[in-house]
Every structure is written in structure tokens, then in C-alpha cells.
Write a protein that holds these residues in place. Structure first.
Motif, short mmCIF file in Angstrom:
data_model
loop_
_atom_site.label_atom_id
_atom_site.label_comp_id
_atom_site.label_asym_id
_atom_site.label_seq_id
_atom_site.Cartn_x
_atom_site.Cartn_y
_atom_site.Cartn_z
N PHE A 82 0.81 -1.22 0.00
CA PHE A 82 0.00 0.00 0.00
C PHE A 82 0.85 1.28 0.00
O PHE A 82 0.51 2.25 -0.67
CB PHE A 82 -0.92 -0.04 1.23
CG PHE A 82 -2.11 0.84 1.09
CD1 PHE A 82 -3.00 0.68 0.03
CD2 PHE A 82 -2.36 1.85 2.01
CE1 PHE A 82 -4.11 1.50 -0.11
CE2 PHE A 82 -3.47 2.67 1.87
CZ PHE A 82 -4.34 2.51 0.82
N LEU A 92 2.22 2.10 -3.46
CA LEU A 92 1.11 2.52 -4.33
C LEU A 92 0.65 3.94 -3.96
O LEU A 92 0.38 4.76 -4.84
CB LEU A 92 -0.09 1.56 -4.20
CG LEU A 92 0.07 0.16 -4.78
CD1 LEU A 92 -1.22 -0.63 -4.61
CD2 LEU A 92 0.43 0.20 -6.26
N ASN A 93 0.60 4.21 -2.68
CA ASN A 93 0.17 5.53 -2.22
C ASN A 93 1.10 6.63 -2.71
O ASN A 93 0.66 7.71 -3.10
CB ASN A 93 0.12 5.57 -0.69
CG ASN A 93 -1.33 5.44 -0.23
OD1 ASN A 93 -2.25 5.74 -0.97
ND2 ASN A 93 -1.51 4.98 0.99
N ASP A 147 0.47 7.18 -6.24
CA ASP A 147 -0.87 7.77 -6.38
C ASP A 147 -0.83 9.28 -6.09
O ASP A 147 -1.48 10.07 -6.78
CB ASP A 147 -1.84 7.05 -5.44
CG ASP A 147 -3.29 7.40 -5.75
OD1 ASP A 147 -3.57 7.72 -6.92
OD2 ASP A 147 -4.13 7.34 -4.84
#
Lengths: 92, 264
Positions: free
Chosen positions: A18, A21-22, A25
Motif C-alpha cells: 500500500f 502505491l500511495n 498515487d
């Protein structure tokens, strides 16, 4: 968690991915807001590759909602902007 | 501040929740949603068929343009063999313009093929989800009690609603792209119909062909005679033509006897 790549389907990812990915993002959002189309394309591809690399595809007949949803690889900056607007592009 | 993927996830969920909140009896929502899913499936299948039709039309046009391009190349070669560099230049510049069209159409063809593949996969995914939803829907309805069913209805509904949003968007994009490409394909059709691009059947005579026919009236016969003489002498026609003296210089058309322009 479950991530959907629009037009491709859903992937299941471990929560440990995560953070990475964050980061991507947040970069993607910044590029979208500054209108950096080239950076946006690059980051979007990196983000999608990461999901495909780390995730396991969910069966087609699984009826699970996704926690995160990513635009399709060929989505343009304007299309994504429109999807995030109040009216949105998303039918339904 | 949440990024793109979180926000999009929230938007999809909000849409699903809004639809569920409107329902007085969740079972009605399930039935209504199932009807909508079947309609969308039909629409996606029609979309696949439309894109396939456009792709086939492009393929047809590509074949026409390519045969026209080959014809112009042959004419250029023949004109050069007859010493008419001006005609050869004209034929080759027309061919260059056609090649540009061919390149554009090939790019469009790839785009359409990509859309077709994407929609086909989307239809397969949606079909699997719709089947799963139908089973789940019937189970929920059979064991329905308001309290316990709410969560399961919500999950099933969110899952299918998200897929429908995704596929719905894919079909919208495919429709937009196909409409643009069809407009272009229509323009090519008009060009073909107006004769600006020559009749691909080769029945109609263009000005280059007419001029070539005029100036090569006796030449083909001469070339044929040369070839026959060479055969009788035991040599190949190629040697006879290529090994000719200065007076036969015009006979250096490689294989020009093979190209009987518009002499059907």
C-alpha cells in the motif's frame, strides 16, 4: 485489499504494498493537478505495472467491491479529471 | 488528501450506495439491477459487433488502396521503360499520396482492433459477473429477512455496480472512437466513389493508363516478338530484352509484358 484497473479487471494485493502505491498515487494526483500529461502517463503506467506485478487477479465471477480504482492504461489526463469531477464520466 | 485511486473508488461506491438508498425493498433493487445488467450486456455485444463491422470496412478500404498503389507502381515502371519519366513521376507521386492514406488507415485499424479486444474481454467479464449476481440474488431473495440481507445485498450490488460502471465507460469510449473513425472511413469511401482514387477493379481508365496505352500501342507487340525470338533462339526473354542493342533500350521494362494495362 482489492484494486480495480478499469477495463482490465480486479487484483488482490497485500496491504504491505500500500505504501508504494500511495506514493505513486500522490504523484499521479500532483501531475494531474499541474496538467503534466507526460508525467501523468509515466506515473499511471508505473502504478498499473506495480498492481499487476504485486497482485493476484480476482476471478471474473467474484462480486467484490474494490477499495481502490485506477484508470485504464490509455486514459487521458482530461478523462481522469472528468471522472473525478462531480458529474463524472462513470455511468450509473 | 486522498489520491486518484482512492477518490475513484469512493466515486464508484457513492454511486452504488445512492442506487441502493433509493430502494424501498432491496429485493426490488436486485431485480432492477439484474435487468440493467442484461441490457448493458446486450449493449456491449452490439458494441463489439459495431466495432468489428468498422474494422472490416477499414480492411476492405485498405485492400482497395493497396491494390491501387500497386497499380500506380506498375504504371510508373512501365512509363519509365517507355522513356516517359514525367508520367512515371506523376504515377509515383500519386502513389506516395495513397501510401500516406494506407499508413493512416493501418493506424486506425490497430486502434479498432484494440477496442474490439477490450470490449470482447469486458463482455466476458461482465457475463461472468452477471451470472454470479443472478445466483446470489436468488439466494438472497429466498432467505430474505431485512436485517441480515442488507449487508450481503450491499456487497453483491457494489461489486456488480462497479463492474457495470467500468464496462459502461469502456463502451462509451469505444463508441466515441468508432464514430470518429467511421467519419474518416466515410471520407475515403467518398474519394473512392468520386474516382479521385481509382476504381480498384481496374475497369476504369485513369489518365496515366490512357497515356501509357497510347504511347505503347506497338511496343507491347515488339516486346512480345523479341521475347518469342529469344525463346526460339533458346535464350530467356530476360536476356533478350536486357541484352538488346541501343535500339532495344526501350525494351528494358522488366516484365512489362506481364502488365497489359486495362486491356480486358
Amino acid at each position: 485489499m482489492i484494486v480495480r484497473i478499469m477495463g482490465e479487471g480486479q487484483w488482490t494485493l497485500e496491504d504491505s504494498h500500500f505504501d508504494e502505491l500511495n506514493k505513486l498515487d500522490d504523484e499521479l494526483l500532483a501531475e494531474m493537478e499541474t496538467g503534466d500529461a507526460e508525467g501523468f502517463r509515466r506515473t499511471l503506467c508505473a502504478l498499473l505495472d506495480e498492481v499487476r506485478r504485486c497482485g493476484a487477479p480476482l476471478a471474473d465471477d467474484a462480486l467484490e467491491p474494490s477499495e481502490l480504482i485506477l484508470p485504464s492504461p490509455d486514459a487521458t489526463l482530461d478523462e481522469v479529471r472528468a471522472m473525478l469531477s462531480d458529474d463524472g464520466l462513470i455511468p450509473g | 488528501m486522498s489520491g486518484v485511486m482512492k477518490r475513484m473508488g469512493m466515486i464508484f461506491r457513492a454511486k452504488a450506495n445512492k442506487a441502493l438508498d433509493r430502494a424501498e425493498d432491496p429485493r426490488e433493487t436486485l431485480d432492477y439491477s439484474y435487468q440493467k445488467q442484461l441490457e448493458l450486456l446486450q449493449k456491449v455485444r452490439r458494441g463489439v459487433a459495431d466495432v468489428a463491422t468498422s474494422r472490416k470496412r477499414l480492411e476492405l478500404q485498405l485492400n482497395q488502396l493497396q491494390s491501387q498503389s500497386s497499380k500506380l507502381e506498375d504504371q510508373g515502371r512501365k512509363a519509365l521503360a517507355l522513356g516517359r519519366e514525367d508520367l512515371a513521376r506523376e504515377a509515383l507521386s500519386r502513389r506516395a499520396a495513397l501510401q500516406q492514406q494506407v499508413t493512416d488507415l493501418e493506424t486506425q485499424h490497430e486502434t479498432l482492433q484494440g477496442e474490439e479486444e477490450k470490449l470482447t474481454l469486458a463482455a466476458q467479464r461482465l457475463q461472468a459477473k452477471v451470472d454470479a449476481f443472478r445466483t446470489k440474488k436468488e439466494t438472497i431473495k429466498a432467505t430474505y429477512t431485512a436485517a441480515q440481507a442488507q449487508t450481503r445485498i450491499g456487497e453483491a450490488f457494489s461489486g456488480i455496480s462497479e463492474e457495470m460502471g467500468d464496462v459502461g465507460l469502456a463502451i462509451q469510449r469505444a463508441e466515441d472512437k468508432t464514430a470518429q473513425l467511421q467519419a474518416r472511413a466515410g471520407a475515403i469511401d467518398e474519394l473512392l466513389a468520386s474516382g479521385a482514387l481509382d476504381d480498384p477493379t481496374g475497369m476504369a481508365k485513369d489518365d496515366i493508363a490512357a497515356e501509357l496505352d497510347r504511347i505503347s500501342g506497338g511496343t507491347d507487340v515488339e516486346l512480345e516478338l523479341q521475347r518469342m525470338k529469344a525463346e526460339l533462339a533458346g535464350g530467356t526473354s530476360q536476356q533478350a530484352i536486357e541484352g538488346g542493342d541501343a535500339s532495344a533500350a526501350q525494351d528494358q521494362a522488366e516484365g512489362s509484358t506481364r502488365h497489359k494495362f486495362d486491356k480486358q
